[in-house]
Design an enzyme around this catalytic site. Structure first.
Site, short mmCIF file in Angstrom:
data_model
loop_
_atom_site.label_atom_id
_atom_site.label_comp_id
_atom_site.label_asym_id
_atom_site.label_seq_id
_atom_site.Cartn_x
_atom_site.Cartn_y
_atom_site.Cartn_z
N TYR A 146 -18.24 -26.80 -29.70
CA TYR A 146 -17.25 -26.38 -29.37
C TYR A 146 -16.88 -25.99 -27.98
O TYR A 146 -15.89 -26.42 -27.34
CB TYR A 146 -16.37 -25.02 -30.21
CG TYR A 146 -15.30 -24.30 -30.07
CD1 TYR A 146 -14.01 -25.15 -30.07
CD2 TYR A 146 -15.26 -23.06 -29.60
CE1 TYR A 146 -13.03 -24.69 -29.50
CE2 TYR A 146 -14.01 -22.67 -29.39
CZ TYR A 146 -13.07 -23.36 -29.37
OH TYR A 146 -11.63 -22.52 -29.07
N ARG A 153 -11.52 -30.41 -22.55
CA ARG A 153 -10.25 -30.27 -22.66
C ARG A 153 -9.32 -29.56 -21.72
O ARG A 153 -8.60 -29.98 -21.13
CB ARG A 153 -9.98 -29.28 -23.97
CG ARG A 153 -8.54 -28.99 -24.00
CD ARG A 153 -8.36 -28.30 -25.49
NE ARG A 153 -9.07 -27.01 -25.81
CZ ARG A 153 -8.93 -26.38 -26.84
NH1 ARG A 153 -7.84 -26.73 -27.83
NH2 ARG A 153 -9.55 -25.31 -27.01
N TYR A 206 -10.29 -15.52 -22.45
CA TYR A 206 -11.37 -15.14 -22.83
C TYR A 206 -12.42 -14.92 -21.92
O TYR A 206 -12.57 -15.97 -21.07
CB TYR A 206 -11.81 -16.06 -24.01
CG TYR A 206 -11.23 -16.21 -25.55
CD1 TYR A 206 -10.34 -15.05 -25.74
CD2 TYR A 206 -11.58 -17.12 -26.17
CE1 TYR A 206 -9.82 -15.07 -27.02
CE2 TYR A 206 -10.85 -17.15 -27.55
CZ TYR A 206 -9.95 -16.13 -27.98
OH TYR A 206 -9.45 -16.08 -29.22
N ARG A 219 -0.93 -18.79 -28.55
CA ARG A 219 -1.02 -18.51 -29.88
C ARG A 219 0.13 -19.04 -30.65
O ARG A 219 -0.02 -18.92 -31.98
CB ARG A 219 -0.64 -16.82 -29.90
CG ARG A 219 -2.12 -16.13 -29.08
CD ARG A 219 -3.36 -16.26 -29.66
NE ARG A 219 -4.47 -15.81 -29.11
CZ ARG A 219 -5.77 -15.84 -29.24
NH1 ARG A 219 -6.13 -16.71 -30.48
NH2 ARG A 219 -6.54 -15.27 -28.55
N GLU A 335 -9.75 -19.33 -40.80
CA GLU A 335 -8.73 -19.58 -40.04
C GLU A 335 -7.33 -19.72 -40.82
O GLU A 335 -7.44 -20.64 -41.71
CB GLU A 335 -9.11 -20.34 -38.75
CG GLU A 335 -8.05 -20.32 -37.69
CD GLU A 335 -8.74 -21.48 -36.53
OE1 GLU A 335 -9.66 -21.04 -36.03
OE2 GLU A 335 -8.25 -22.42 -36.37
C1 3EB Z 1 -9.23 -18.07 -31.57
O1 3EB Z 1 -8.52 -17.05 -32.01
C2 3EB Z 1 -9.95 -18.84 -32.64
O2 3EB Z 1 -9.72 -24.12 -29.43
O3 3EB Z 1 -7.67 -24.87 -29.77
C3 3EB Z 1 -7.85 -20.87 -32.72
C4 3EB Z 1 -6.65 -21.96 -32.39
C5 3EB Z 1 -8.85 -21.08 -32.24
C6 3EB Z 1 -7.09 -22.76 -31.55
C7 3EB Z 1 -8.51 -24.01 -29.94
C8 3EB Z 1 -9.26 -22.27 -31.36
C9 3EB Z 1 -8.25 -22.96 -30.92
O4 3EB Z 1 -10.07 -18.13 -30.65
C10 3EB Z 1 -10.14 -20.20 -32.71
#
Ligand code: 3EB
Length: 350
Positions: A146, A153, A206, A219, A335
């Protein structure tokens, strides 16, 4: 003609499909309707794509986007797509095991080809992305796959001068048993409004402990679909508060925390929607949900918690689709993504 006038001429509609219903071929209902995309939650024969396995319902389900006007289908490089010139839906597929440079290079190329297409298509704005990656939690050269994907990406977004931080598209990223890197995308002429969750650190911010490059997604996104229609796309959402995973090993509490996050996203989106009031707007009990469960054995626990939270008799509970997938953090067990299309005109909700 203004941008919104153009998209209003060919409004985009969404429908969940059921093999036993009468909606499997919505494009056939009316000769002026063009089927833009049809994606079944089943392995499609003869199509080498990564796809999570359907857990529930027992009968096949899928989803379709369609438009008014003629839709044409194209294949170009790693992309196959359909468009009426005003909306564009497609899939990028690259077998990362055969790609020199592996998954990172595959992600970079998939997104580079996608962005090049969109720039020249008249549909430059991404509304939503679905990323499926085989073995998403497996290590490769000392880094989780990932995290390799995230590097490629983000590089692609930066190289194309697209927003890799605030204003990134709504997305999800899930792990499959196998198959090539598979990225489904929906694009249009009007930029959506990106939404963040005040309970969560933005994923594009992050800290480094989650990988050398941050994930590229917002989000949620609010998108006008033309013809008084509006979509809300809620990205894959999990049991994360701040940037930390909560409720390790407790799938029930992870599910509840995830729905608390989705409710917070709905609240954050409310000022940006054109819904006339809360009742006719995007509602927790009426979203179209896709629930990704890491371990099949957790399905009943997840479903019980989910249905209790959205209402056992709600359209949301009735129509939810449960898929088996790995989640992009090894400690996440569930998820949930959601979307909703409402009518913001005087006629109210469709
Ligand atoms: C998170 O909130 C959970 O890498 O495109 C959620 C939605 C998550 C999209 C992405 C990853 C992605 O981090 C993981």
């Amino acid at each position: 003609m203004s941008e919104s006038a153009v998209s209003a001429a060919h409004p985009l509609s969404f429908r969940r499909l059921r093999a036993d219903g009468d909606t499997a071929q919505p494009g056939r209902a009316n000769a002026t309707n063009g089927l833009l995309s049809q994606r079944w939650h089943l392995p499609q024969e003869g199509v080498d794509q990564a796809a999570p396995a359907l857990l529930l319902p027992a009968r096949p389900v899928g989803e379709a986007w369609w438009v008014t006007g003629e839709v044409r289908h194209f294949q170009r490089g790693c992309l196959s797509y359909s468009t009426n010139g005003q909306w564009l839906y497609g899939t990028a597929c690259i077998d990362d095991r055969r790609e020199p440079g592996g998954l990172q290079a595959a992600a970079l190329r998939a997104y580079a080809e996608l962005f090049e297409l969109l720039e020249n298509s008249g549909c430059p704005h991404l509304l939503r992305l679905w990323n499926y990656v085989a073995g998403i939690n497996q290590p490769c050269d000392g880094l989780e796959r990932y995290r390799h994907f995230n590097v490629g990406r983000q590089q692609a977004f930066l190289a194309a001068r697209r927003p890799a931080f605030a204003g990134a598209p709504a997305a999800c990223a899930l792990g499959t048993e196998g198959g090539p890197l598979t990225v489904h995308f929906l694009a249009g002429q009007v930029p959506p409004q990106a939404i963040e969750n005040p309970r969560q650190v933005s994923a594009y911010h992050y800290p480094k402990e989650y990988g050398p490059r941050s994930p590229t997604f917002s989000r949620a996104a609010v998108a006008p679909l033309g013809g008084d229609r509006e979509a809300l796309f809620i990205s894959g959402t999990a049991s994360i508060v701040g940037h930390a995973t909560l409720h390790l090993g407790d799938v029930r509490r992870q599910t509840i925390e995830t729905l608390d996050n989705i409710e917070a996203v709905l609240q954050a989106a409310a000022p940006h929607t054109r819904a006339v009031d809360a009742a006719s707007g995007h509602r927790l009990d009426r979203l179209d949900y896709t629930v990704y469960v890491r371990d099949r054995a957790d399905l009943e626990a997840v479903r019980t918690a989910f249905e209790q939270r959205v209402g056992p008799a709600s359209p949301a509970a009735r129509d939810a689709v449960y898929l088996r997938a790995d989640i992009c953090r090894a400690d996440l067990l569930v998820e949930i993504e959601a979307q909703s299309v409402i009518d913001t005109g005087a006629g109210g909700r469709r």
